[in-house]
Design an enzyme around this catalytic site. Structure first.
Site, PDB file in Angstrom:
ATOM      1  N   GLU A  28      34.037  43.049  45.912  1.00  0.00           N
ATOM      2  CA  GLU A  28      35.065  42.335  46.678  1.00  0.00           C
ATOM      3  C   GLU A  28      35.376  43.129  47.947  1.00  0.00           C
ATOM      4  O   GLU A  28      35.265  44.365  47.951  1.00  0.00           O
ATOM      5  CB  GLU A  28      36.329  42.201  45.809  1.00  0.00           C
ATOM      6  CG  GLU A  28      37.503  41.559  46.525  1.00  0.00           C
ATOM      7  CD  GLU A  28      38.641  41.163  45.580  1.00  0.00           C
ATOM      8  OE1 GLU A  28      38.552  41.431  44.367  1.00  0.00           O
ATOM      9  OE2 GLU A  28      39.620  40.577  46.078  1.00  0.00           O
ATOM     10  N   ASN A 173      39.276  31.413  43.228  1.00  0.00           N
ATOM     11  CA  ASN A 173      39.511  32.557  42.356  1.00  0.00           C
ATOM     12  C   ASN A 173      40.941  32.527  41.831  1.00  0.00           C
ATOM     13  O   ASN A 173      41.888  32.362  42.607  1.00  0.00           O
ATOM     14  CB  ASN A 173      39.308  33.862  43.142  1.00  0.00           C
ATOM     15  CG  ASN A 173      39.653  35.097  42.313  1.00  0.00           C
ATOM     16  OD1 ASN A 173      38.933  35.431  41.376  1.00  0.00           O
ATOM     17  ND2 ASN A 173      40.751  35.764  42.645  1.00  0.00           N
ATOM     18  N   GLU A 174      41.090  32.676  40.522  1.00  0.00           N
ATOM     19  CA  GLU A 174      42.410  32.840  39.876  1.00  0.00           C
ATOM     20  C   GLU A 174      43.486  31.956  40.518  1.00  0.00           C
ATOM     21  O   GLU A 174      44.563  32.432  40.919  1.00  0.00           O
ATOM     22  CB  GLU A 174      42.831  34.313  39.908  1.00  0.00           C
ATOM     23  CG  GLU A 174      41.914  35.187  39.076  1.00  0.00           C
ATOM     24  CD  GLU A 174      42.401  36.619  38.849  1.00  0.00           C
ATOM     25  OE1 GLU A 174      43.370  37.041  39.507  1.00  0.00           O
ATOM     26  OE2 GLU A 174      41.806  37.300  37.996  1.00  0.00           O
ATOM     27  N   GLU A 293      35.180  38.355  35.519  1.00  0.00           N
ATOM     28  CA  GLU A 293      35.897  39.613  35.767  1.00  0.00           C
ATOM     29  C   GLU A 293      36.287  40.192  34.425  1.00  0.00           C
ATOM     30  O   GLU A 293      37.070  39.582  33.683  1.00  0.00           O
ATOM     31  CB  GLU A 293      37.158  39.400  36.617  1.00  0.00           C
ATOM     32  CG  GLU A 293      36.868  39.147  38.076  1.00  0.00           C
ATOM     33  CD  GLU A 293      38.129  39.141  38.943  1.00  0.00           C
ATOM     34  OE1 GLU A 293      39.065  39.919  38.656  1.00  0.00           O
ATOM     35  OE2 GLU A 293      38.161  38.355  39.896  1.00  0.00           O
TER      36      GLU A 293
HETATM   37  O1  AHR Z   1      39.168  42.796  40.507  1.00  0.00           O
HETATM   38  C1  AHR Z   1      40.414  43.014  41.115  1.00  0.00           C
HETATM   39  C2  AHR Z   1      41.251  41.750  41.198  1.00  0.00           C
HETATM   40  O2  AHR Z   1      41.597  41.361  39.901  1.00  0.00           O
HETATM   41  C3  AHR Z   1      40.563  40.528  41.753  1.00  0.00           C
HETATM   42  O3  AHR Z   1      40.655  40.457  43.146  1.00  0.00           O
HETATM   43  C4  AHR Z   1      41.341  39.403  41.147  1.00  0.00           C
HETATM   44  O4  AHR Z   1      40.577  38.240  40.993  1.00  0.00           O
HETATM   45  C5  AHR Z   1      41.843  39.965  39.847  1.00  0.00           C
HETATM   46  O5  AHR Z   1      43.184  39.741  39.661  1.00  0.00           O
END
Ligand code: AHR
Length: 505
Positions: A28, A173-174, A293
């Site tokens: 990231e 994402n999330e 993740e």
């Molecule tokens: O991996 C670190 C962070 O954790 C990521 O950006 C996010 O998707 C998660 O909360």
């Protein structure tokens, strides 16, 4: 009661052929993952594109098959157009997720090139936080279309003739997390994800799309989030994501090491939710899981929450640089075992992350790249865990911990590599005091002999590695295994990660 563990391996008792993508990872734009991690043009090991070759060597040593990019929370405010074209024209932007300045020196094309060098595919995430269908389709056209259109020709004008052919895409994402830029309700997100999925598949029906599940099981919307999102998207997506991070906040190692049982429960719940929606929709396909993740993450928590709010905006600040200890490596091993046990439905997974940020690989700015403790179970699983996952029918003595009951003293997974005629048993002895003998019934595999028994063990659960010294590293152990008439007895040291490899004579 005497502690014991017994497994039976039979070539007919198969869980699934393992999709190598379960050994994926994640980079990231966060902290020093990109700048100072994979990319550092002034480092002595940098190649002509500025990529650190010492890092590339470690990534290749693991054999990482796929890398998720560019986030993470970062993606929800990512303007991909800023990351391509001549570097001198690329803007610096405020990066909202991690309160950083994004210089856009590495972008879509550079990352695709780095991945190629690493021998990995790209799992690209699109921004469904501040943006939507339009930006996602334009990025897809830029990356994958041959030529003759606005964005494919733009890529060519940027010096990249061949399309990147990225097949796996994450739809945001999330999106369930209030911390996410552009956070949405399940229905809002489900509708947007579905329309984006349909448009992207109009461009390329062979894409594999991942829709966002919950950020973790502690979310108040879990698992209704999964049900609602899948009701909206089931026909148009291929995977639902799972994320989880564990820590030893209470300094209770038994409880810490039992958390892979929580991961197991999480996977089972998401499978049930997928299958409920499948039944409701009279659908034919099974929804697959992308555990994109997962890791241990807590050492750097306090430091980061304290400094996060008031930090000045800066490029590549030191963030989430967890220093993993020996017990963390054991939990990483247990989590890999859990993924293997569900390899019929978990077809992709990403250890989050790969370099410098909650990562198995760390770099020194003016020094080498080095292996954290967690590097080793990940390395072993990726190198030796290719083939068919076998149902081990584990029977083992059990214990209770603060939060979990009936935790097996040993947990394990077994992989049969039919082509190489090899079997690998991955086993963790969670008992902190006693050795436990693992008995493996191998009578279905005549002619297989012990190749090696590798063990990761250390007298100090809190031992860490550093650039200067590597006290936590695996060793081949001798005299711990005895194979007679198809029964293998392997002694597992207290608190150890074991890789027991057999090969047909
Ligand atoms: O991996 C670190 C962070 O954790 C990521 O950006 C996010 O998707 C998660 O909360």
């Amino acid at each position: 009661m005497k502690k014991f563990a017994k497994i039976t391996l039979d070539r007919d008792f198969q869980i699934s052929r393992i999709d190598p993508r379960i050994y994926g990872s994640f980079i990231e734009h966060l902290g020093r993952a990109v700048y100072g991690g994979i990319y550092q043009p002034d480092h002595p090991s940098a190649d002509e594109e500025g990529f650190r070759q010492d890092v590339l060597e470690l990534v290749k040593e693991i054999g990482v098959p796929i890398v998720r990019y560019p986030g993470g929370n970062f993606v929800s405010n990512f303007y991909w157009e800023d990351s391509v074209g001549p570097r001198e024209n690329r803007p610096r932007r405020l990066e909202l997720a991690w309160r950083s300045t994004e210089p856009n020196l590495v972008g879509v094309n550079e990352f695709a090139s780095w991945s190629k060098k690493a021998g990995a595919d790209v799992m690209m995430a699109v921004n469904l936080g501040t943006r939507g269908i339009d930006a996602a389709c334009n990025l897809l056209e830029y990356c994958n279309h041959l030529s003759g259109t606005k964005y494919s020709d733009l890529r060519i004008a940027h010096g990249v003739k061949d399309p990147h052919n990225i097949k796996t895409w994450c739809l945001g994402n999330e999106m369930d997390g209030p911390w996410q830029t552009g956070h949405k309700t399940a229905l809002e997100y489900g509708r947007l994800a579905d329309e984006t999925a349909k448009a992207m598949k109009q461009i390329d029906p062979s894409l594999e799309l991942v829709v966002c599940g919950s950020s973790n099981t502690g979310m108040s919307t879990y698992p209704q989030w999964e049900a609602t999102v899948l009701e909206e998207t089931y026909d148009d997506v291929d995977f639902i994501s799972l994320h989880t991070y564990y820590g030893n906040r209470f300094h209770n190692t038994e409880n810490f090491l039992a958390q892979s049982d929580d991961m197991d429960h999480f996977i089972r719940t998401v499978i049930s939710t997928c299958d409920f929606v499948k039944a409701k929709k009279r659908a034919k396909k099974d929804m697959m899981l992308s555990f994109d993740e997962w890791n241990v993450w807590f050492h750097a928590d306090e430091q980061d929450s304290d400094t996060m709010k008031n930090r000045p905006w800066s490029v590549a600040p030191h963030l989430l640089e967890d220093r993993y200890d020996f017990e963390d490596a054991l939990l990483v091993g247990l989590m890999l075992i859990t993924l293997l046990k569900h390899s019929d439905r978990v077809r992709m997974a990403c250890l989050a992350q790969l370099v410098n940020v909650i990562a198995p690989i760390m770099t020194e700015e003016n020094g080498p790249a080095w292996r954290q403790t967690s590097f080793y179970p990940y390395l072993h699983a990726s190198r030796f865990g290719r083939g068919v996952a076998l149902n081990t029918a584990l029977r083992a003595s059990r214990h209770d911990t603060m939060d979990y009951t009936d935790v097996t003293d040993v947990d394990c997974a077994a992989v049969w590599n039919e082509e190489e005629e090899e079997i690998t048993v991955f086993a963790v002895n969670r008992d902190l005091h006693d050795s436990i003998t693992l008995e493996s019934d191998l009578r279905s595999f005549p002619g297989y002999e012990l190749l090696e028994h590798i063990s990761l063990e250390h007298s100090d659960l809190f031992a860490v590695n550093s650039a200067e010294s590597q006290p936590v590293k695996p060793q081949k152990v001798q005299g711990r295994d005895e194979l007679s008439e198809g029964l293998l007895q392997s002694v597992l040291s207290p608190a150890s990660w074991n890789v027991i490899r057999l090969k047909k004579r």
